[in-house]
Design a protein around this motif. Structure first.
Motif, PDB file in Angstrom:
ATOM      1  N   LEU A   9     105.045 -37.014 -58.427  1.00 18.28           N
ATOM      2  CA  LEU A   9     105.644 -36.025 -57.440  1.00 18.28           C
ATOM      3  C   LEU A   9     106.610 -35.128 -57.857  1.00 18.28           C
ATOM      4  O   LEU A   9     106.438 -33.805 -57.694  1.00 18.28           O
ATOM      5  CB  LEU A   9     106.330 -36.928 -56.281  1.00 18.28           C
ATOM      6  CG  LEU A   9     105.088 -37.389 -55.342  1.00 18.28           C
ATOM      7  CD1 LEU A   9     105.939 -38.258 -54.240  1.00 18.28           C
ATOM      8  CD2 LEU A   9     104.576 -36.260 -54.669  1.00 18.28           C
ATOM      9  N   ASN A  47      96.470 -41.017 -56.636  1.00 17.32           N
ATOM     10  CA  ASN A  47      97.382 -41.622 -55.654  1.00 17.32           C
ATOM     11  C   ASN A  47      97.270 -40.734 -54.353  1.00 17.32           C
ATOM     12  O   ASN A  47      97.684 -39.579 -54.442  1.00 17.32           O
ATOM     13  CB  ASN A  47      98.955 -41.794 -56.377  1.00 17.32           C
ATOM     14  CG  ASN A  47      99.653 -42.143 -55.436  1.00 17.32           C
ATOM     15  OD1 ASN A  47      99.767 -41.536 -54.473  1.00 17.32           O
ATOM     16  ND2 ASN A  47     100.702 -43.011 -56.060  1.00 17.32           N
ATOM     17  N   SER A  59      99.252 -40.095 -51.638  1.00 20.32           N
ATOM     18  CA  SER A  59     100.311 -39.458 -51.131  1.00 20.32           C
ATOM     19  C   SER A  59     100.536 -38.105 -52.205  1.00 20.32           C
ATOM     20  O   SER A  59     100.664 -37.067 -51.983  1.00 20.32           O
ATOM     21  CB  SER A  59     101.644 -40.059 -51.132  1.00 20.32           C
ATOM     22  OG  SER A  59     101.889 -40.818 -52.365  1.00 20.32           O
TER      23      SER A  59
HETATM   24  C1  LIG Z   1     102.016 -43.004 -55.308  1.00 20.47           C
HETATM   25  O1  LIG Z   1     103.133 -42.003 -55.482  1.00 20.47           O
HETATM   26  C2  LIG Z   1     104.058 -42.170 -54.905  1.00 20.47           C
HETATM   27  C3  LIG Z   1     105.143 -41.155 -55.036  1.00 20.47           C
HETATM   28  O2  LIG Z   1     105.184 -40.817 -56.543  1.00 20.47           O
HETATM   29  C4  LIG Z   1     104.723 -43.647 -55.231  1.00 20.47           C
HETATM   30  O3  LIG Z   1     105.860 -43.714 -54.572  1.00 20.47           O
HETATM   31  C5  LIG Z   1     103.741 -44.747 -55.070  1.00 20.47           C
HETATM   32  O4  LIG Z   1     104.202 -45.917 -55.439  1.00 20.47           O
HETATM   33  C6  LIG Z   1     102.326 -44.578 -55.532  1.00 20.47           C
HETATM   34  N1  LIG Z   1     101.625 -45.386 -55.081  1.00 20.47           N
HETATM   35  C7  LIG Z   1     100.620 -46.034 -56.411  1.00 20.47           C
HETATM   36  C8  LIG Z   1      99.834 -46.871 -55.509  1.00 20.47           C
HETATM   37  O5  LIG Z   1     100.793 -45.775 -57.384  1.00 20.47           O
END
Ligand SMILES: *[C@@H]1O[C@H](CO)[C@@H](O)[C@H](O)[C@H]1NC(C)=O
Ligand SMILES: *[C@@H]1O[C@H](CO)[C@@H](O)[C@H](O)[C@H]1NC(C)=O
Ligand SMILES: *[C@@H]1O[C@H](CO)[C@@H](O)[C@H](O)[C@H]1NC(C)=O
Ligand SMILES: *[C@@H]1O[C@H](CO)[C@@H](O)[C@H](O)[C@H]1NC(C)=O
Ligand SMILES: *[C@@H]1O[C@H](CO)[C@@H](O)[C@H](O)[C@H]1NC(C)=O
Ligand SMILES: *[C@@H]1O[C@H](CO)[C@@H](O)[C@H](O)[C@H]1NC(C)=O
Ligand SMILES: *[C@@H]1O[C@H](CO)[C@@H](O)[C@H](O)[C@H]1NC(C)=O
Ligand SMILES: *[C@@H]1O[C@H](CO)[C@@H](O)[C@H](O)[C@H]1NC(C)=O
Ligand SMILES: *[C@@H]1O[C@H](CO)[C@@H](O)[C@H](O)[C@H]1NC(C)=O
Length: 350
Positions: free
Chosen positions: A206, A229, A231
């Motif tokens: 992100l 992922n 998000s």
């Molecule tokens: C997906 O990315 C978000 C933001 O970087 C993070 O908070 C989250 O833990 C990630 N989810 C997984 C399943 O890796």
């Protein structure tokens, strides 16, 4: 890549049966027939001949046209080669399915064909180091290096050099170490089609997603068979919230809810999020997807009342465009009997 070896071989066995011929005729043959002395640029002809020696398998003699015999001097007429009819430079090279190039380094040919606009080396089984010096081919509009056996791609630093690129396919290349791939893509101002199938993509981080200089041109994004992922991938995709038409994210380990941001990508016509672990979806969020033609959410773990989902979806403007809806293999209650479907859908495939 090793794991793909058998797949590739099988595929090639079939593929080589179908002889595909050269990509679009940029060359005016009739004109050349009346002027037998006109031929391609010597340096480029020599480069192609040298390159031919690195092709181990040409079982079907597709490259027999690549020859130094007197009557075959004009490399612009060789199978898979196309030239500019203005400059005579080779601008297209399409060897897809036509040859098998065992661990051959592409350095020389890339250095010599600097005017290339179209390069398709897909399914040619090249091995060795990934040819990142294609970054020197700054006129490229079309690049397909999918389904080869290159070693891991170290980085995509070369990609933004290809500022004219419209089409990119690196499927089956191993990009597991390229954490900044979304940024590299963002830097291609004209890119419309992106296909990175089974590339072992790392999920976008992100904090490194930049919006400021991002390209807004992507129309088609195919990233199936990667570990993504939810998000972060949708955050990246929201860069393209006004251009995206085709989105394929099947088999990408997406979990959680389908993000509302998807419903803001109003140009979407085809969405495939099948074979993931998605468990939540609010069809209301699709209210602005007025061009949606097909939606595939099959093989997820969506729960709730199927009828409710469909009713809501068909109260949105998608009702006018939707032709295909796939919801099978979910935890939805009240699965349709076929007698319902004519009243609700034009076409329902479930
Ligand atoms: C997906 O990315 C978000 C933001 O970087 C993070 O908070 C989250 O833990 C990630 N989810 C997984 C399943 O890796
Ligand atoms: C890609 O490369 C990484 C690191 O070398 C390796 O762990 C992974 O298995 C490779 N992926 C595939 C699909 O071969
Ligand atoms: C044939 O091509 C040569 C080299 O491009 C050119 O000099 C010559 O004028 C052409 N002849 C005809 C009849 O077009
Ligand atoms: C090739 O030449 C024809 C006319 O001779 C022209 O109309 C066409 O645009 C040219 N194609 C390219 C790619 O330059
Ligand atoms: C371009 O070519 C030069 C010389 O062949 C090479 O040194 C350079 O690394 C190449 N650039 C890229 C991005 O590969
Ligand atoms: C955006 O582009 C400008 C100028 O081209 C550059 O100075 C700046 O660093 C870029 N920003 C990002 C986040 O890449
Ligand atoms: C690019 O994507 C669009 C939209 O999916 C599609 O219509 C078009 O055929 C694709 N272009 C190529 C060269 O595959
Ligand atoms: C969707 O677009 C609307 C209007 O442009 C905006 O208010 C909203 O924040 C957007 N939602 C998301 C999730 O981006
Ligand atoms: C599209 O994304 C941009 C930021 O990336 C945002 O400002 C804009 O509101 C979004 N549009 C919609 C319709 O969501």
């Amino acid at each position: 890549m090793q794991g793909h070896g058998r797949c590739l071989k099988l595929f090639l066995a079939f593929a080589l049966l179908s002889l595909q011929y050269a990509q679009g005729g940029e060359v005016d043959h009739s004109q050349r027939d009346t002027n037998v002395t006109k031929r391609c640029i010597e340096k480029e002809r020599q480069a192609l001949l040298a390159f031919k020696h690195g092709l181990l398998v040409d079982d079907y003699n597709l490259l027999s046209s690549w020859s130094s015999e007197a009557q075959k001097q004009d490399c612009c007429r060789w199978i898979g080669v196309s030239c500019s009819n203005q400059t005579g430079h080779v601008i297209g090279l399409d060897l897809s399915y036509k040859v098998i190039g065992e661990d051959y380094y592409l350095q020389d040919i890339i250095g010599s064909l600097s005017n290339l606009r179209y390069l398709d080396l897909s399914w040619t089984y090249f091995g060795g180091k990934f040819p990142s010096h294609v970054g020197n081919l700054t006129n490229l509009a079309y690049l397909d290096l999918s389904a080869n056996r290159f070693t891991n791609v170290e980085n995509l630093d070369w990609l933004p050099l290809l500022s004219s690129l419209r089409y990119l396919d690196l499927s089956f290349a191993n990009l597991s170490n390229v954490f900044d791939w979304p940024e590299a893509i963002n830097k291609l101002p004209k890119l419309t089609n992106l296909t990175l199938l089974d590339c072992d993509l790392p999920p976008p981080i992100l904090s490194t997603l930049s919006y400021i200089n991002s390209s807004k041109s992507l129309v088609s994004v195919w990233l199936p068979f990667n570990r993504l992922n939810t998000s972060s991938i949708f955050l990246w995709l929201s860069n393209y919230n006004t251009s995206l038409v085709d989105l394929v994210l099947s088999y990408t380990t997406l979990a959680g809810s389908i993000p509302d941001v998807l419903g803001n990508m109003s140009s979407l016509a085809h969405i495939d999020l099948s074979s993931n672990h998605l468990e939540g979806w609010d069809p209301h969020s699709f209210a602005r997807l007025c061009s949606l033609q097909s939606l595939d959410l099959s093989s997820n773990i969506l729960s709730g009342q199927l009828f409710k989902f469909v009713q809501i979806l068909f109260s949105t403007c998608a009702q006018n465009s939707l032709e295909e809806l796939f919801l099978y293999e979910n935890d939805l209650a009240g699965f349709f009997t076929s007698s319902y479907t004519p009243f609700i859908f034009g076409t329902l495939i479930s």
